[in-house]
Design an enzyme around this catalytic site. Sequence first.
Site, PDB file in Angstrom:
ATOM      1  N   TYR A   1       8.274   3.711   4.057  1.00 39.45           N
ATOM      2  CA  TYR A   1       9.413   5.435   3.528  1.00 39.45           C
ATOM      3  C   TYR A   1       9.922   5.894   4.498  1.00 39.45           C
ATOM      4  CZ  TYR A   1       6.717   3.866  -0.960  1.00 39.45           C
ATOM      5  OH  TYR A   1       6.432   3.858  -1.959  1.00 39.45           O
TER       6      TYR A   1
ATOM      7  N   GLN B   1      11.020   4.454  -7.300  1.00 36.01           N
ATOM      8  CA  GLN B   1      11.570   3.408  -8.407  1.00 36.01           C
ATOM      9  C   GLN B   1      12.115   3.744  -9.048  1.00 36.01           C
ATOM     10  OE1 GLN B   1       7.096   4.178  -9.812  1.00 36.01           O
ATOM     11  NE2 GLN B   1       5.885   3.870  -7.938  1.00 36.01           N
TER      12      GLN B   1
ATOM     13  N   GLU C   1       6.414   0.992 -11.603  1.00 35.74           N
ATOM     14  CA  GLU C   1       5.000   0.797 -11.446  1.00 35.74           C
ATOM     15  C   GLU C   1       4.725   2.398 -12.741  1.00 35.74           C
ATOM     16  OE1 GLU C   1       1.114   2.311  -7.973  1.00 35.74           O
ATOM     17  OE2 GLU C   1       3.262   2.313  -7.996  1.00 35.74           O
TER      18      GLU C   1
ATOM     19  N   ASN D   1      -1.578  -5.363  -2.904  1.00 33.21           N
ATOM     20  CA  ASN D   1      -0.554  -4.252  -2.464  1.00 33.21           C
ATOM     21  C   ASN D   1      -1.737  -3.811  -1.628  1.00 33.21           C
ATOM     22  OD1 ASN D   1       1.487  -2.136  -3.208  1.00 33.21           O
ATOM     23  ND2 ASN D   1       0.360  -0.843  -3.670  1.00 33.21           N
ATOM     24  N   GLU D   2      -0.786  -3.375  -0.531  1.00 33.38           N
ATOM     25  CA  GLU D   2      -0.715  -2.034   0.377  1.00 33.38           C
ATOM     26  C   GLU D   2      -2.629  -2.585   0.820  1.00 33.38           C
ATOM     27  OE1 GLU D   2      -0.574   1.666   0.153  1.00 33.38           O
ATOM     28  OE2 GLU D   2       1.475   1.140   0.254  1.00 33.38           O
TER      29      GLU D   2
ATOM     30  N   GLU E   1       8.910  -1.735  -0.342  1.00 33.42           N
ATOM     31  CA  GLU E   1       8.231  -0.376  -1.012  1.00 33.42           C
ATOM     32  C   GLU E   1       9.343   0.206   0.280  1.00 33.42           C
ATOM     33  OE1 GLU E   1       5.182   1.595  -2.502  1.00 33.42           O
ATOM     34  OE2 GLU E   1       4.641  -0.461  -3.225  1.00 33.42           O
TER      35      GLU E   1
END
Length: 485
Positions: A233, A338, A20, A166-167, A289
């Site tokens: 996460y 990432q 990103e 995204n999201e 992610e």
Amino acid sequence: MNEINPDAVILPEIYGQFAEHLGACIYGGLWVGPESPIPNTQGYRNDVLQALRDLKVPVMRWPGGCFADEYHWRDGIGPAKDRPTQVNNNWGGTVEDNSFGTNEFFNLCELLGCEPYLSGNVGSGSVEELAQWVEYITAEEGPMARLRKENGREKPWKLKYLGVGNESWGCGGNFTPEYYADVYRRYQTYCRDFSGNKLYKIASGASDYDYKWTDVLMEKAHRHMHGISLHYYTVTTWSGSKGAATKFTPEDYYWTMGKCLEIEPVIEKHAAIMDKYDPKKNVGLLVDEWGTWWDVEPGTNPGHLYQQNTMRDAMVAALSLNVFQRHTDRVKMTNIAQVANVLQSMVLTRGDQMVLTPTYYVFKMYIPHQGATPIPLDVTTTRMDVRGERAVDLLQATASRKDGRIAVSLTNVDLDKDMDVEIALGDTKVKNIEGSILTAASIDDYNDFGQPEKVTLKPFKGAKASKGTVKVHLPAKSIVTLLID
């Protein structure tokens, strides 16, 4: 070991990466520009290029993340000197010069030999903008193809994976699932297959425990998608301090292992919802992610998410990859967050220096599982209760077979005690065993520019074949991969 399912395969895309426009992930991490004194190939850092080639990276997601829904692709094409600057409003207010854009990303994927995964702008973009971006990348002829050719690329690139936003429940637009489902259906309609290119269209899916989002999207749009994403996460909290990457107690460590393993029931619940609408499993679940999220390193920009990477993070990587390999019927790709200098990264860079992280070495150890047939395992182990919230099995394992070779990855989660492990092979005759181990003197050890190899891979000699079994002496807090011929 149980009977092998001959139809299952651990897709290489399960070991995917994510880049990103955030902190020094792109600028300084992957890209320094062709005029940089740092050794580079067409602007890409040579050291990072080689490190990623050695990992056999299968797929790279770009340009975000939250950045994707503020990224307008036309700002990143044409001569670099003529490209407009952009304020990265999501991540630290950094001013970007857009010198890394579409051409640079797709050329990078070609240099790495990996599939590109594009995250399209839905939050602040338009249907026309995304449709024309796909045409610019993949069409042989037409106005967008002419524009690409003017910018130095004659032949189209191949684009398989296209994320539509995204999201979208958060930074990508704060949509409701009902509204996003309709928006998704509209956007994907105009993202067409050009010149023999076939798009794999991915809906912006849920954050960890939001099962309603998956339910609504699958009900309203599953016939229009090839995949749906999931973000998870290993993080202690989304408000306040997340804890230091390098300073934590044994109890913190075990809690982290439990939190990381909780991704398995989360995947199972989302998959069960998907099964209601898609019993033939045509739609893939993409955990695009995942990874640890700690406080940034002291003295760094809070918006750049630069964190260190210890042996604890390596354990999270191994346990998570084990889970993904157990769910190959639904999980078709994952992308750790990432690739460089951000969150649970593969590499850290500072000027012309590069450091490989403990997590990098886990991905290297798991290369033999790419494209292999998973072998189901029955694992007998000790279980630890953590804070009365979660139970953690102290032995974690995964196995696969490819080209006549069995790969077994074992993780001893216990901080203090070695384990003696027996792997039952039945009638399989063992000709040779090769092994590698990742461990450290302390679970909070990490690699830095002054000590770049404090945590690194070493040969493992603690496995011996004996009458249909392989006996393994597994040190505390260690990850071992065995290759059995």
